[in-house]
Design an enzyme around this catalytic site. Structure first.
Site, mmCIF file in Angstrom:
data_model
loop_
_atom_site.group_PDB
_atom_site.id
_atom_site.type_symbol
_atom_site.label_atom_id
_atom_site.label_comp_id
_atom_site.label_asym_id
_atom_site.label_seq_id
_atom_site.Cartn_x
_atom_site.Cartn_y
_atom_site.Cartn_z
ATOM 1 N N SER A 58 -36.927 58.412 -31.729
ATOM 2 C CA SER A 58 -36.467 57.025 -31.596
ATOM 3 C C SER A 58 -35.612 56.771 -30.356
ATOM 4 C CB SER A 58 -35.691 56.605 -32.845
ATOM 5 O OG SER A 58 -36.568 56.313 -33.899
ATOM 6 N N LYS A 61 -36.797 53.988 -28.209
ATOM 7 C CA LYS A 61 -36.412 52.584 -28.377
ATOM 8 C C LYS A 61 -35.428 52.124 -27.314
ATOM 9 C CE LYS A 61 -37.233 52.347 -33.390
ATOM 10 N NZ LYS A 61 -37.396 53.739 -33.858
ATOM 11 N N SER A 121 -32.376 51.031 -35.691
ATOM 12 C CA SER A 121 -33.534 51.813 -35.229
ATOM 13 C C SER A 121 -34.812 51.366 -35.935
ATOM 14 C CB SER A 121 -33.301 53.318 -35.466
ATOM 15 O OG SER A 121 -34.198 54.088 -34.690
ATOM 16 N N LYS A 223 -28.211 56.129 -28.479
ATOM 17 C CA LYS A 223 -29.316 56.089 -29.434
ATOM 18 C C LYS A 223 -29.612 57.468 -30.010
ATOM 19 C CE LYS A 223 -32.460 53.799 -31.617
ATOM 20 N NZ LYS A 223 -32.290 54.762 -32.722
#
Length: 382
Positions: A58, A61, A121, A223
């Protein structure tokens, strides 16, 4: 006092966007790859397998959110613009993926969706934004890859907007650090979202998975990521005093380990390094000969401050060298790159910055240029 040499002939030096560490005792961490980079200078302070490709999970992202943020800043999207949750993006509540939980055919604003991507997320929010912007996720992924090329992510290839496992969906610790650097710099208006600890939508409150946001006040992003293939990943930024560091962990064995390893990296970096100003911008450093110009010389300097990250207490040992292109020919524009200023420590090049013409030099008339051609001819003979 920082010492400077006289002008030298122009030579090609290796790109030093990521300077090699001058310390030999960086942390040994149990993961696939990591990097610790100074935000301002882009210098790498410690790294392992930083150019090896791994699944980024992720952390992908970050590129999705970066594209959304840039479109907001350019006026191509508005914060309160409604985004529909189509069936192709809708999250059915699978335990295999994280979700914002926008209802099927329901809507949320662009800003709400952006929070859903960054804080929660949400795969559903990522895909919905991709479809809203580009018509379909595949076209948006093409935009992601084009943007990756533009900012220098040379070892990254995206296949989707979420980071879900897919063949060929790969990045590197170095590329993720570079992306984080651009988010902090280019999306400063929206960067505070990356430090938000929780976000509630549709009555569902979800917390940010970045454990360091809860335990380290200097950490303000960015993140997390996790899949079985990628392991536990984390891109982090922390600012202590005037210095900001970016770290990336890829393939740690657990959620606790990725947080622990990040703490260790940041502690080591802030304890051992400092960023110093080697040379301020817009100051004349030297004059260089110019051929075929209305003036015979041009003032040379830096368009930006030359800051260098180095081991603490070493600033007085820095040496700099002006490296200028030979035989500069008019016309020269103000700000035109005509060389570089190279900084070295203990005989090792640690950073460099472009040298520019501080003032323009217009081309001379025909007869003056002919005289310079004759002078050049005879100077080449001897």
């Amino acid at each position: 006092m920082i010492r400077k040499s006289s002008l030298a002939a122009f030579i090609l030096l290796p790109s030093l966007s990521y300077a090699a560490t001058v310390l030999t005792n960086p942390p040994e961490l149990n993961n696939n790859a990591y990097i610790l980079m100074d935000y301002e200078t882009g210098q790498v302070l410690a790294a392992k397998n930083e150019n090896n490709q791994y699944a980024p999970a992720s952390m992908t992202k970050m590129m999705t959110s970066y594209l959304v943020e840039q479109k907001l800043l350019k006026g191509e999207l508005t914060e309160d613009e409604q985004v529909r949750m189509n069936e192709s993006a809708w999250c059915r509540g699978s335990s295999r993926e994280s979700c914002m939980y926008v209802p099927l055919n329901g809507t949320a604003t662009v800003l709400e969706m952006l929070r859903g991507v960054i804080v929660q997320s949400g795969n559903d929010a990522s895909k919905a934004l991709a479809e809203h912007i580009a018509g379909n996720e595949g076209t948006f992924v093409h935009m992601m890859n084009e943007e990756a090329k533009r900012i220098g992510m040379t070892n990254t290839h995206f296949v989707n907007s979420t980071g879900m496992p897919a063949e060929g969906h790969l990045s590197t610790a170095k590329d993720m650090a570079l992306l984080a650097q651009h988010i902090i710099k280019d999306s400063s208006k929206y960067y505070p979202i990356y430090s938000e600890k929780e976000f509630t939508f549709n009555g569902i409150k979800q917390g940010n998975r970045n454990a360091l946001l809860y335990t380290d006040p200097s950490v303000d992003g960015l993140k997390t990521g996790h899949t079985d293939e990628a392991g536990f990943c984390l891109t982090t930024s922390a600012k202590r005093g005037p210095m900001r560091l970016i770290s990336v962990i890829m393939g740690a064995p657990s959620m606790n380990e990725r947080a622990k390893q990040t703490r260790e990296l940041l502690s080591w970096g802030f304890s051992n390094f400092e960023t110093v100003n080697v040379q301020p911008a817009n100051q004349s450093l030297a004059k260089a000969k110019v051929w075929f110009g209305q003036e015979n010389e041009v003032l040379i300097g830096l368009a930006e401050n030359f800051n260098v990250t180095m081991p603490k207490g070493q600033a007085s040992n820095i040496k700099t060298q002006l490296v200028v292109q030979p035989k500069l020919n008019a016309p020269l524009a103000q700000g035109q790159v005509i060389g570089k200023l190279v900084a070295s420590l203990d005989g090792k090049v640690i950073a460099e910055k472009p040298l520019v013409a501080l003032k323009p030099v217009e081309e001379a008339g025909f007869f003056s240029r002919m005289i310079d051609h004759i002078k050049q001819f005879f100077s080449n003979l001897f």
